[in-house]
Write a protein that holds these residues in place. Sequence first.
Motif, PDB file in Angstrom:
ATOM      1  N   GLY A  70    -124.447  48.013  23.729  1.00 40.89           N
ATOM      2  CA  GLY A  70    -124.493  48.964  24.954  1.00 40.89           C
ATOM      3  C   GLY A  70    -124.685  48.086  26.274  1.00 40.89           C
ATOM      4  O   GLY A  70    -125.008  48.899  27.273  1.00 40.89           O
ATOM      5  N   GLU A  95    -115.376  57.647  25.054  1.00 45.27           N
ATOM      6  CA  GLU A  95    -116.046  57.427  26.099  1.00 45.27           C
ATOM      7  C   GLU A  95    -116.591  56.134  26.488  1.00 45.27           C
ATOM      8  O   GLU A  95    -116.879  55.180  25.436  1.00 45.27           O
ATOM      9  N   HIS A  96    -116.843  55.688  27.686  1.00 50.17           N
ATOM     10  CA  HIS A  96    -117.380  54.425  27.954  1.00 50.17           C
ATOM     11  C   HIS A  96    -118.926  54.342  27.846  1.00 50.17           C
ATOM     12  O   HIS A  96    -119.503  55.097  28.589  1.00 50.17           O
ATOM     13  N   ALA A  97    -119.512  53.473  26.990  1.00 45.07           N
ATOM     14  CA  ALA A  97    -120.956  53.538  26.917  1.00 45.07           C
ATOM     15  C   ALA A  97    -121.447  51.977  26.486  1.00 45.07           C
ATOM     16  O   ALA A  97    -121.572  51.738  25.632  1.00 45.07           O
ATOM     17  N   ARG A 103    -125.369  56.849  23.507  1.00 42.56           N
ATOM     18  CA  ARG A 103    -124.226  57.566  23.388  1.00 42.56           C
ATOM     19  C   ARG A 103    -123.721  57.777  21.891  1.00 42.56           C
ATOM     20  O   ARG A 103    -123.003  58.811  21.578  1.00 42.56           O
ATOM     21  N   LEU A 135    -129.166  56.501  27.405  1.00 45.20           N
ATOM     22  CA  LEU A 135    -127.485  56.128  27.785  1.00 45.20           C
ATOM     23  C   LEU A 135    -127.759  54.861  28.471  1.00 45.20           C
ATOM     24  O   LEU A 135    -128.672  54.603  29.117  1.00 45.20           O
ATOM     25  N   PRO A 136    -126.589  53.926  28.405  1.00 48.33           N
ATOM     26  CA  PRO A 136    -125.531  54.332  27.434  1.00 48.33           C
ATOM     27  C   PRO A 136    -125.945  53.986  26.050  1.00 48.33           C
ATOM     28  O   PRO A 136    -124.867  54.416  25.205  1.00 48.33           O
ATOM     29  N   HIS A 137    -126.811  53.372  25.684  1.00 48.19           N
ATOM     30  CA  HIS A 137    -126.875  52.777  24.310  1.00 48.19           C
ATOM     31  C   HIS A 137    -126.884  54.004  23.283  1.00 48.19           C
ATOM     32  O   HIS A 137    -126.340  53.779  22.076  1.00 48.19           O
TER      33      HIS A 137
END
Length: 197
Positions: A87, A118-120, A79, A75-77
């Motif tokens: 990301g 979601e914020h990713a 997600r 994460l975040p890549h």
Amino acid sequence: MLASIAYLLDLLIHDRARADELQDLRKRLAAAPPPGRVSHQEALLALELRELRGEILRALGEVQVCRGCARGHPLPHGRWDGGHCCGGRTAHLFTDDEVASLRAGGTRAWHLRGPHSEHAGCSFRGPRGCSLRPADRPNLCVRYTCPELREELRARGDLAQIDRMCDRLLVTFTRFTQARARRRDDEVFGELLGGGH
Ligand code: SF4
């Protein structure tokens, strides 16, 4: 006032970090000079960039590798399955020159809306890609082609054509940054000379 309403609405939809990033970016965009307050050359180049971004994304069309390139990454890549290169951090992508070119090309604060997800990574990244219109995306996002994407384009037979378009985008963006720097130099020295002599 409008900015704070947008921020409150964002807080209802997004997490605090994304709402803060969106607010910061909208403030920076609003602070950049609009089309009527940049040089004629900057305005023309910003419009050309806007057109080119759309042309390149139309030429890219429905690419396959971008749908699964982030699968299994931390994460975040990782997600979402796709969009590994999205990301990163919003502020790193929207540099001052990028924001200036968007504003001079007609992008307004209300065009900068994040996805309902979601914020990713970048604030505009969602499970189905970027929530921004091609015209409102940073030039870097449009011209970047990772090795896997290049392989797909090569197999498809249009890598060379897309490379030429991306090169033109880079050259045009460089000319825009130079025109912007010249105008800003003129403004600084105009003030210095006007105030001191
Ligand atoms: S602005 Fe869009 S294309 Fe650029 S990094 Fe963010 S989500 Fe990806």
